[in-house]
Write an enzyme that holds these catalytic residues in place. Sequence first.
Site, PDB file in Angstrom:
ATOM      1  N   ARG A   1      32.059  13.901 -26.735  1.00 28.84           N
ATOM      2  CA  ARG A   1      32.857  15.047 -26.280  1.00 28.84           C
ATOM      3  C   ARG A   1      33.747  15.474 -27.429  1.00 28.84           C
ATOM      4  NH1 ARG A   1      32.599  16.067 -20.598  1.00 28.84           N
ATOM      5  NH2 ARG A   1      31.412  14.361 -19.725  1.00 28.84           N
TER       6      ARG A   1
ATOM      7  N   LEU B   1      37.044  16.592 -28.866  1.00 32.24           N
ATOM      8  CA  LEU B   1      38.438  16.478 -28.425  1.00 32.24           C
ATOM      9  C   LEU B   1      39.220  17.663 -28.963  1.00 32.24           C
ATOM     10  CD1 LEU B   1      38.750  12.665 -28.963  1.00 32.24           C
ATOM     11  CD2 LEU B   1      38.766  13.857 -26.762  1.00 32.24           C
TER      12      LEU B   1
ATOM     13  N   HIS C   1      30.726   9.104 -38.637  1.00 32.75           N
ATOM     14  CA  HIS C   1      29.640  10.090 -38.558  1.00 32.75           C
ATOM     15  C   HIS C   1      28.480   9.608 -39.438  1.00 32.75           C
ATOM     16  CE1 HIS C   1      27.788  13.984 -37.956  1.00 32.75           C
ATOM     17  NE2 HIS C   1      27.482  13.992 -39.238  1.00 32.75           N
TER      18      HIS C   1
ATOM     19  N   VAL D   1      35.002  20.103 -35.841  1.00 33.49           N
ATOM     20  CA  VAL D   1      34.074  18.988 -35.621  1.00 33.49           C
ATOM     21  C   VAL D   1      33.597  18.409 -36.963  1.00 33.49           C
ATOM     22  CG1 VAL D   1      31.817  18.371 -34.659  1.00 33.49           C
ATOM     23  CG2 VAL D   1      33.332  19.904 -33.408  1.00 33.49           C
ATOM     24  N   ASP D   2      33.666  17.080 -37.101  1.00 29.78           N
ATOM     25  CA  ASP D   2      33.180  16.356 -38.291  1.00 29.78           C
ATOM     26  C   ASP D   2      33.804  16.871 -39.590  1.00 29.78           C
ATOM     27  OD1 ASP D   2      31.484  14.962 -36.570  1.00 29.78           O
ATOM     28  OD2 ASP D   2      29.813  16.341 -36.885  1.00 29.78           O
TER      29      ASP D   2
ATOM     30  N   GLU E   1      27.226   1.569 -41.132  1.00 26.48           N
ATOM     31  CA  GLU E   1      28.385   1.897 -40.287  1.00 26.48           C
ATOM     32  C   GLU E   1      29.120   0.630 -39.846  1.00 26.48           C
ATOM     33  OE1 GLU E   1      26.841   5.933 -37.998  1.00 26.48           O
ATOM     34  OE2 GLU E   1      27.040   4.096 -36.873  1.00 26.48           O
TER      35      GLU E   1
HETATM   36  C1  GRF Z   1      26.810   6.113 -34.462  1.00 23.38           C
HETATM   37  O1  GRF Z   1      25.608   6.211 -35.168  1.00 23.38           O
HETATM   38  C2  GRF Z   1      27.805   7.104 -34.968  1.00 23.38           C
HETATM   39  O2  GRF Z   1      27.608   7.478 -36.289  1.00 23.38           O
HETATM   40  C3  GRF Z   1      27.590   8.301 -34.091  1.00 23.38           C
HETATM   41  O3  GRF Z   1      27.250   7.751 -32.834  1.00 23.38           O
HETATM   42  C4  GRF Z   1      26.627   6.490 -33.006  1.00 23.38           C
HETATM   43  C5  GRF Z   1      27.254   5.501 -32.078  1.00 23.38           C
HETATM   44  O4  GRF Z   1      26.478   4.363 -31.963  1.00 23.38           O
HETATM   45  N1  GRF Z   1      28.772   9.126 -34.080  1.00 23.38           N
HETATM   46  P1  GRF Z   1      26.973   3.084 -31.165  1.00 23.38           P
HETATM   47  O5  GRF Z   1      27.215   3.503 -29.733  1.00 23.38           O
HETATM   48  O6  GRF Z   1      28.200   2.561 -31.839  1.00 23.38           O
HETATM   49  O7  GRF Z   1      25.827   2.131 -31.262  1.00 23.38           O
END
Ligand code: GRF
Length: 193
Positions: A88, A90, A106, A141-142, A171
């Site tokens: 969503r 924000l 992201h 966004v982003d 990540e």
């Molecule tokens: C991640 O790949 C992040 O980059 C994107 O949503 C995904 C979330 O994955 N915004 P998870 O629910 O943490 O596995």
Amino acid sequence: MLGSGRGSNFAAILASIASGRLAASISVVISDREDAGILELAREAKIPTVVLRKGRFRTWLEPEIEEELAQSLRQFRVDLVVLAGFLRVLKGPFLAAYPGRVLNIHPSLLPAFKGKEAWKQALAAGAVETGCTVHWVDLEVDSGPILGQKKVPILHGDTPESLHARIQEAEHLLYSEVIQRVIERKLWQGIPS
Ligand code: GRF
């Protein structure tokens, strides 16, 4: 933490806390989807969960629901809001309640490939590398100020699935590193009203 998906970033952050690499605690996990995997993982970890009220819109929350979200965060005395796959957008009321205290991750090297399924965008563009970015959330966004990035090479024969999986591995390392730096250096700017 806020998420709408399976919660792999939540699991990675929890593991960093357990191993002492991240000096933080997760007070509450909040989702807009009652079937989100992140809620299941939070319950297993005995972390309180909140499910947001279903609103009229799919991609954003009505101001009243944003206000309820801010109330929940205040109730759990949250200092820093960590978004991971929270689907969503924000807007003003929530960001006004938590100014400069909301992080997002992201799956691209921003500013490249904003928006949905950024790994597919990178493949379609014929990029040789992509990655992930942790940034502050602002009204666009982003687009908020970038705190950290990790590069991921795009390999010959990569599919959207194989590339996304490698980006997620990056990540899982990057998010904890950045959160630890934000906490150590007290990088948040405002105080919740
Ligand atoms: C991640 O790949 C992040 O980059 C994107 O949503 C995904 C979330 O994955 N915004 P998870 O629910 O943490 O596995």
